[in-house]
Design a protein around this motif. Structure first.
Motif, PDB file in Angstrom:
ATOM      1  N   TYR A 158      51.783 -36.909  80.712  1.00  0.00           N
ATOM      2  CA  TYR A 158      51.173 -37.396  81.944  1.00  0.00           C
ATOM      3  C   TYR A 158      49.923 -38.215  81.638  1.00  0.00           C
ATOM      4  O   TYR A 158      49.231 -38.645  82.548  1.00  0.00           O
ATOM      5  CB  TYR A 158      50.818 -36.224  82.858  1.00  0.00           C
ATOM      6  N   HIS A 159      49.636 -38.422  80.361  1.00  0.00           N
ATOM      7  CA  HIS A 159      48.424 -39.116  79.965  1.00  0.00           C
ATOM      8  C   HIS A 159      48.710 -40.556  79.566  1.00  0.00           C
ATOM      9  O   HIS A 159      49.857 -40.934  79.307  1.00  0.00           O
ATOM     10  CB  HIS A 159      47.755 -38.373  78.799  1.00  0.00           C
ATOM     11  N   LEU A 160      47.656 -41.348  79.494  1.00  0.00           N
ATOM     12  CA  LEU A 160      47.740 -42.727  79.049  1.00  0.00           C
ATOM     13  C   LEU A 160      47.228 -42.825  77.615  1.00  0.00           C
ATOM     14  O   LEU A 160      46.448 -41.988  77.150  1.00  0.00           O
ATOM     15  CB  LEU A 160      46.893 -43.641  79.946  1.00  0.00           C
ATOM     16  N   TYR A 161      47.653 -43.889  76.927  1.00  0.00           N
ATOM     17  CA  TYR A 161      47.200 -44.130  75.558  1.00  0.00           C
ATOM     18  C   TYR A 161      46.758 -45.585  75.427  1.00  0.00           C
ATOM     19  O   TYR A 161      47.106 -46.441  76.241  1.00  0.00           O
ATOM     20  CB  TYR A 161      48.321 -43.845  74.552  1.00  0.00           C
ATOM     21  N   ARG A 162      46.017 -45.842  74.375  1.00  0.00           N
ATOM     22  CA  ARG A 162      45.548 -47.202  74.091  1.00  0.00           C
ATOM     23  C   ARG A 162      45.757 -47.487  72.605  1.00  0.00           C
ATOM     24  O   ARG A 162      45.405 -46.658  71.753  1.00  0.00           O
ATOM     25  CB  ARG A 162      44.071 -47.351  74.423  1.00  0.00           C
TER      26      ARG A 162
ATOM     27  N   GLU B 148      45.318 -44.088  70.535  1.00  0.00           N
ATOM     28  CA  GLU B 148      44.459 -42.982  70.926  1.00  0.00           C
ATOM     29  C   GLU B 148      44.708 -42.626  72.388  1.00  0.00           C
ATOM     30  O   GLU B 148      45.112 -43.470  73.193  1.00  0.00           O
ATOM     31  CB  GLU B 148      42.990 -43.355  70.723  1.00  0.00           C
ATOM     32  N   GLU B 149      44.459 -41.390  72.724  1.00  0.00           N
ATOM     33  CA  GLU B 149      44.635 -40.932  74.097  1.00  0.00           C
ATOM     34  C   GLU B 149      43.473 -41.405  74.957  1.00  0.00           C
ATOM     35  O   GLU B 149      42.310 -41.396  74.519  1.00  0.00           O
ATOM     36  CB  GLU B 149      44.724 -39.405  74.103  1.00  0.00           C
ATOM     37  N   ILE B 150      43.776 -41.837  76.173  1.00  0.00           N
ATOM     38  CA  ILE B 150      42.746 -42.237  77.122  1.00  0.00           C
ATOM     39  C   ILE B 150      42.428 -41.038  78.024  1.00  0.00           C
ATOM     40  O   ILE B 150      43.321 -40.497  78.671  1.00  0.00           O
ATOM     41  CB  ILE B 150      43.198 -43.421  77.989  1.00  0.00           C
ATOM     42  N   ILE B 151      41.198 -40.632  78.041  1.00  0.00           N
ATOM     43  CA  ILE B 151      40.777 -39.525  78.908  1.00  0.00           C
ATOM     44  C   ILE B 151      40.322 -40.107  80.230  1.00  0.00           C
ATOM     45  O   ILE B 151      39.330 -40.830  80.302  1.00  0.00           O
ATOM     46  CB  ILE B 151      39.643 -38.707  78.249  1.00  0.00           C
TER      47      ILE B 151
ATOM     48  N   VAL C 268      49.289 -48.069  76.638  1.00  0.00           N
ATOM     49  CA  VAL C 268      50.585 -47.454  76.340  1.00  0.00           C
ATOM     50  C   VAL C 268      50.888 -46.428  77.425  1.00  0.00           C
ATOM     51  O   VAL C 268      50.135 -45.473  77.606  1.00  0.00           O
ATOM     52  CB  VAL C 268      50.589 -46.777  74.954  1.00  0.00           C
ATOM     53  N   LEU C 269      51.986 -46.644  78.153  1.00  0.00           N
ATOM     54  CA  LEU C 269      52.388 -45.745  79.229  1.00  0.00           C
ATOM     55  C   LEU C 269      53.582 -44.924  78.762  1.00  0.00           C
ATOM     56  O   LEU C 269      54.614 -45.497  78.367  1.00  0.00           O
ATOM     57  CB  LEU C 269      52.777 -46.536  80.481  1.00  0.00           C
ATOM     58  N   PRO C 270      53.489 -43.596  78.796  1.00  0.00           N
ATOM     59  CA  PRO C 270      54.641 -42.775  78.400  1.00  0.00           C
ATOM     60  C   PRO C 270      55.735 -42.856  79.449  1.00  0.00           C
ATOM     61  O   PRO C 270      55.513 -42.537  80.616  1.00  0.00           O
ATOM     62  CB  PRO C 270      54.043 -41.363  78.314  1.00  0.00           C
ATOM     63  N   SER C 271      56.911 -43.314  79.051  1.00  0.00           N
ATOM     64  CA  SER C 271      58.038 -43.413  79.972  1.00  0.00           C
ATOM     65  C   SER C 271      58.927 -42.168  79.887  1.00  0.00           C
ATOM     66  O   SER C 271      59.287 -41.578  80.890  1.00  0.00           O
ATOM     67  CB  SER C 271      58.853 -44.671  79.666  1.00  0.00           C
ATOM     68  N   SER C 272      59.272 -41.783  78.662  1.00  0.00           N
ATOM     69  CA  SER C 272      60.040 -40.559  78.425  1.00  0.00           C
ATOM     70  C   SER C 272      60.004 -40.300  76.927  1.00  0.00           C
ATOM     71  O   SER C 272      59.384 -41.063  76.179  1.00  0.00           O
ATOM     72  CB  SER C 272      61.490 -40.705  78.907  1.00  0.00           C
TER      73      SER C 272
END
Length: 295
Positions: free
Chosen positions: A278-282, A291-294, A236-240
């Protein structure tokens, strides 16, 4: 003329043009991601509500050759257009029964909004915060929203938990999620077919209004359905704040590349107050949660 001088002079010009019936005052507004804007409010004694006209845009007009008088006329025209459409019942807004069907939620960046979050009911979700807003009837003022603060919650006698339950119900009913291939969205926007994107397995998740649609992550069934269809966890990529992008999570070694891509897009393509993260998710198929990807 610098910005402070412009604000002072434009207020004086507005006072001259609007006359003594109007009180004109400057307000400093903290928007999402701690973006600070300066606006003017023009009200008569009988007015109970008034639109805020932000001055950053008019200042840019002035800097590229506009006259102070011309810019002031533009502000007055915008004010009159907006105030004409306002038919907001302040008294009804004080009763939860009158507003509960228009309570919605959105997700914003937690760290960037610490100061704002001190004054609004919210929940922490990964590196984001879930906050609530009242959606003004589109027939009145387009897609205007009112962020719900702690004093609203207290006035209504509600808790953050009941606001969330109410918002979840309203989101599903009035702002259902939309999950479409990115190619379809781009073709919809451009009006043409883009063959180069046919092999790209990238999807856009938002809501039917495409307003604060990133919060569809909180109630989406389509994410699970897509993961099952692709037989894969989803990146999951945050776009806005309005949407997120989904793709099969089969390139774990490229997380750093995707993280840099998100940072670049945020810096160059997204308005400061619309940056989500600025973070990625899965999306984990096993856990059935995001969940957040570290990295």
């Amino acid at each position: 003329m610098d910005y402070k001088e412009f604000v002072k002079d434009i207020v004086n010009m507005l006072k001259d043009k609007m006359g003594e019936d109007y009180e004109i005052r400057v307000v400093n507004v903290v928007k999402n991601n701690d973006v600070r804007l300066t606006g003017v409010i023009m009200m008569r004694e009988s007015d109970r509500v008034s639109p805020t006209i932000y001055l950053e845009g008019p200042y840019r007009q002035y800097c590229v050759g506009g006259t102070l008088s011309g810019v002031a006329d533009g502000i007055i025209t915008l004010y009159r257009e907006q105030v004409r459409d306002i038919d907001f019942d302040v008294d009804s807004f004080q009763e939860f029964a009158s507003v509960k069907d228009r309570i919605f939620h959105k997700v914003i960046n937690y760290e960037k909004n610490r100061r704002l979050l001190a004054d609004v009911p919210h929940f922490r979700w990964n590196d984001l915060a879930v906050v609530f807003y009242y959606g003004v009837d589109e027939k009145i003022i387009g897609k205007a929203t009112i962020l719900i603060h702690n004093n609203h919650m207290d006035m209504w006698g509600q808790t953050a938990e009941t606001l969330f339950q109410t918002a979840q119900c309203n989101m599903r009913r009035r702002k259902p999620e939309i999950l479409i291939p990115l190619q379809n969205l781009v073709e919809e926007m451009t009006g043409g077919r883009i063959e180069d994107m046919e092999e790209v397995r990238l999807y856009v998740l938002t809501n039917c209004d495409k307003l604060y649609g990133a919060s569809a992550m909180l109630y989406s069934d389509k994410i699970r359905e897509l993961a099952e269809e692709l037989q894969s966890d989803l990146l999951v990529l945050p776009s806005s704040v309005h949407e997120v992008l989904l793709m099969p999570d089969d390139k774990a070694g490229q997380y750093q590349d995707y993280r840099r891509m998100v940072e670049e897009v945020n810096t160059t393509q997204v308005e400061p107050e619309e940056i989500l993260s600025y973070h990625l998710y899965r999306y984990s198929r096993k856990k059935a949660e995001i969940e957040e990807i570290i990295v």
